[in-house]
Design a protein around this motif. Structure first.
Motif, short mmCIF file in Angstrom:
data_model
loop_
_atom_site.label_atom_id
_atom_site.label_comp_id
_atom_site.label_asym_id
_atom_site.label_seq_id
_atom_site.Cartn_x
_atom_site.Cartn_y
_atom_site.Cartn_z
N GLN A 5 0.85 -1.18 0.00
CA GLN A 5 0.00 0.00 0.00
C GLN A 5 0.90 1.24 0.00
O GLN A 5 1.68 1.44 0.92
CB GLN A 5 -0.89 -0.05 1.25
N GLN A 6 0.76 2.07 -1.01
CA GLN A 6 1.64 3.23 -1.15
C GLN A 6 1.27 4.37 -0.20
O GLN A 6 2.15 5.06 0.32
CB GLN A 6 1.61 3.74 -2.59
N ILE A 7 0.00 4.58 0.04
CA ILE A 7 -0.44 5.66 0.93
C ILE A 7 -0.99 5.03 2.19
O ILE A 7 -1.94 4.24 2.15
CB ILE A 7 -1.49 6.53 0.24
N VAL A 8 -0.39 5.38 3.33
CA VAL A 8 -0.78 4.81 4.61
C VAL A 8 -1.21 5.94 5.54
O VAL A 8 -0.41 6.82 5.86
CB VAL A 8 0.40 4.03 5.26
N PRO A 9 -2.48 5.95 5.98
CA PRO A 9 -2.90 6.98 6.92
C PRO A 9 -2.11 6.89 8.22
O PRO A 9 -1.91 5.80 8.76
CB PRO A 9 -4.38 6.67 7.18
N CYS A 10 -1.66 8.04 8.72
CA CYS A 10 -0.96 8.11 10.00
C CYS A 10 -1.84 8.90 10.96
O CYS A 10 -2.18 10.05 10.70
CB CYS A 10 0.40 8.78 9.83
N LEU A 11 -2.22 8.28 12.04
CA LEU A 11 -3.13 8.87 13.02
C LEU A 11 -2.32 9.36 14.23
O LEU A 11 -1.61 8.57 14.86
CB LEU A 11 -4.16 7.84 13.45
N TRP A 12 -2.45 10.63 14.54
CA TRP A 12 -1.69 11.25 15.63
C TRP A 12 -2.47 11.16 16.95
O TRP A 12 -3.58 11.68 17.04
CB TRP A 12 -1.44 12.71 15.29
N PHE A 13 -1.89 10.53 17.92
CA PHE A 13 -2.48 10.42 19.25
C PHE A 13 -1.55 11.11 20.25
O PHE A 13 -0.36 11.30 19.97
CB PHE A 13 -2.64 8.95 19.66
N ASP A 14 -2.08 11.46 21.40
CA ASP A 14 -1.24 12.00 22.47
C ASP A 14 -0.34 10.87 22.94
O ASP A 14 0.87 10.89 22.74
CB ASP A 14 -2.13 12.55 23.59
N SER A 15 -0.94 9.85 23.57
CA SER A 15 -0.16 8.71 24.06
C SER A 15 -0.95 7.41 23.98
O SER A 15 -0.59 6.43 24.61
CB SER A 15 0.26 8.97 25.52
N GLN A 16 -2.04 7.39 23.18
CA GLN A 16 -2.92 6.22 23.14
C GLN A 16 -2.78 5.38 21.86
O GLN A 16 -3.68 4.61 21.54
CB GLN A 16 -4.39 6.66 23.23
N ALA A 17 -1.69 5.51 21.13
CA ALA A 17 -1.56 4.81 19.85
C ALA A 17 -1.75 3.30 19.98
O ALA A 17 -2.48 2.69 19.19
CB ALA A 17 -0.21 5.13 19.20
N GLU A 18 -1.11 2.70 20.96
CA GLU A 18 -1.22 1.24 21.10
C GLU A 18 -2.62 0.84 21.54
O GLU A 18 -3.17 -0.13 21.02
CB GLU A 18 -0.17 0.74 22.09
N ASP A 19 -3.22 1.60 22.46
CA ASP A 19 -4.60 1.32 22.88
C ASP A 19 -5.56 1.43 21.69
O ASP A 19 -6.45 0.60 21.53
CB ASP A 19 -5.05 2.28 23.98
N ALA A 20 -5.38 2.47 20.89
CA ALA A 20 -6.26 2.67 19.73
C ALA A 20 -6.09 1.53 18.73
O ALA A 20 -7.09 0.99 18.24
CB ALA A 20 -5.96 4.01 19.08
N ALA A 21 -4.86 1.17 18.42
CA ALA A 21 -4.62 0.09 17.46
C ALA A 21 -5.27 -1.21 17.95
O ALA A 21 -5.92 -1.91 17.18
CB ALA A 21 -3.13 -0.11 17.23
N ASN A 22 -5.12 -1.51 19.23
CA ASN A 22 -5.74 -2.71 19.79
C ASN A 22 -7.27 -2.63 19.73
O ASN A 22 -7.93 -3.63 19.44
CB ASN A 22 -5.27 -2.97 21.22
N PHE A 23 -7.82 -1.46 19.98
CA PHE A 23 -9.27 -1.25 19.88
C PHE A 23 -9.74 -1.53 18.46
O PHE A 23 -10.69 -2.30 18.24
CB PHE A 23 -9.59 0.19 20.30
N TYR A 24 -9.08 -0.95 17.46
CA TYR A 24 -9.50 -1.10 16.07
C TYR A 24 -9.33 -2.53 15.56
O TYR A 24 -10.21 -3.06 14.89
CB TYR A 24 -8.76 -0.12 15.17
N ILE A 25 -8.22 -3.19 15.91
CA ILE A 25 -8.04 -4.56 15.41
C ILE A 25 -9.03 -5.51 16.06
O ILE A 25 -9.32 -6.57 15.51
CB ILE A 25 -6.59 -5.09 15.54
#
Length: 165
Positions: A5-25
């Motif tokens: 995938q050439q274009i990958v959305p990057c989502l900016w979090f304060d400090s919840q990136a891992e929590d968010a990724a786990n929520f979405y998966i």
């Protein structure tokens, strides 16, 4: 060779990136975390993060790649960017609506849009809606749009009734 995938959305979090990724998966089938990177001592005077804390989480949602980054509190999500979840059935739509909206902002729900608990906007949409609204000015399209405007979570049967007249 696998397609990249050439274009990958990057989502900016304060400090919840891992929590968010786990929520979405946990919501989307065929999803996984693919890589986690960490802050190092280098640049600490700029980023201010503890070395070893999570910098980015790369993850895949049903084949679509994303990156979540812990960048600090200075940027927030807005409705100017949202992700559409195209659904084939009411059951699928209901499932995504329930899980993505869990802990989110109920006041931000309108016309199939919702805001999740991280402030990210999603549009949970039946794929058939795109066909129903393509004929600008047609009476059936006007009826569908009128029905759509009164909904929070979309109701496929009600939209189909409006389309049929």
């Amino acid at each position: 060779m696998a397609s990249i995938q050439q274009i990958v959305p990057c989502l900016w979090f304060d400090s919840q990136a891992e929590d968010a990724a786990n929520f979405y998966i946990g919501i989307f089938d065929n999803s996984k975390i693919t890589q986690i990177t960490h802050y190092t001592e280098a640049g600490k005077d700029i980023h201010g993060r503890q070395p070893g804390s999570v910098l980015t989480v790369s993850f895949s949602l049903n084949g679509t790649e994303f990156t979540a980054m812990n960048g600090g509190p200075m940027f927030k999500f807005s409705e100017a960017i949202s992700f559409q979840v195209m659904c084939e059935s009411q059951q699928e739509l209901d499932r995504y609506w329930l899980h993505l909206g869990e802990g989110g902002d109920p006041a931000a729900q309108q016309c199939g849009w919702l805001k999740d608990k991280f402030g990210l906007s999603w549009q949970v949409v039946p794929r058939v809606l795109m066909e129903m609204i393509k004929d600008h000015g047609a009476a059936k399209t006007e009826r569908v749009m009128a029905a759509l405007m009164g909904m929070k979570k979309l109701d496929i049967a009600a939209l189909q009734r409006a389309y049929a007249g």
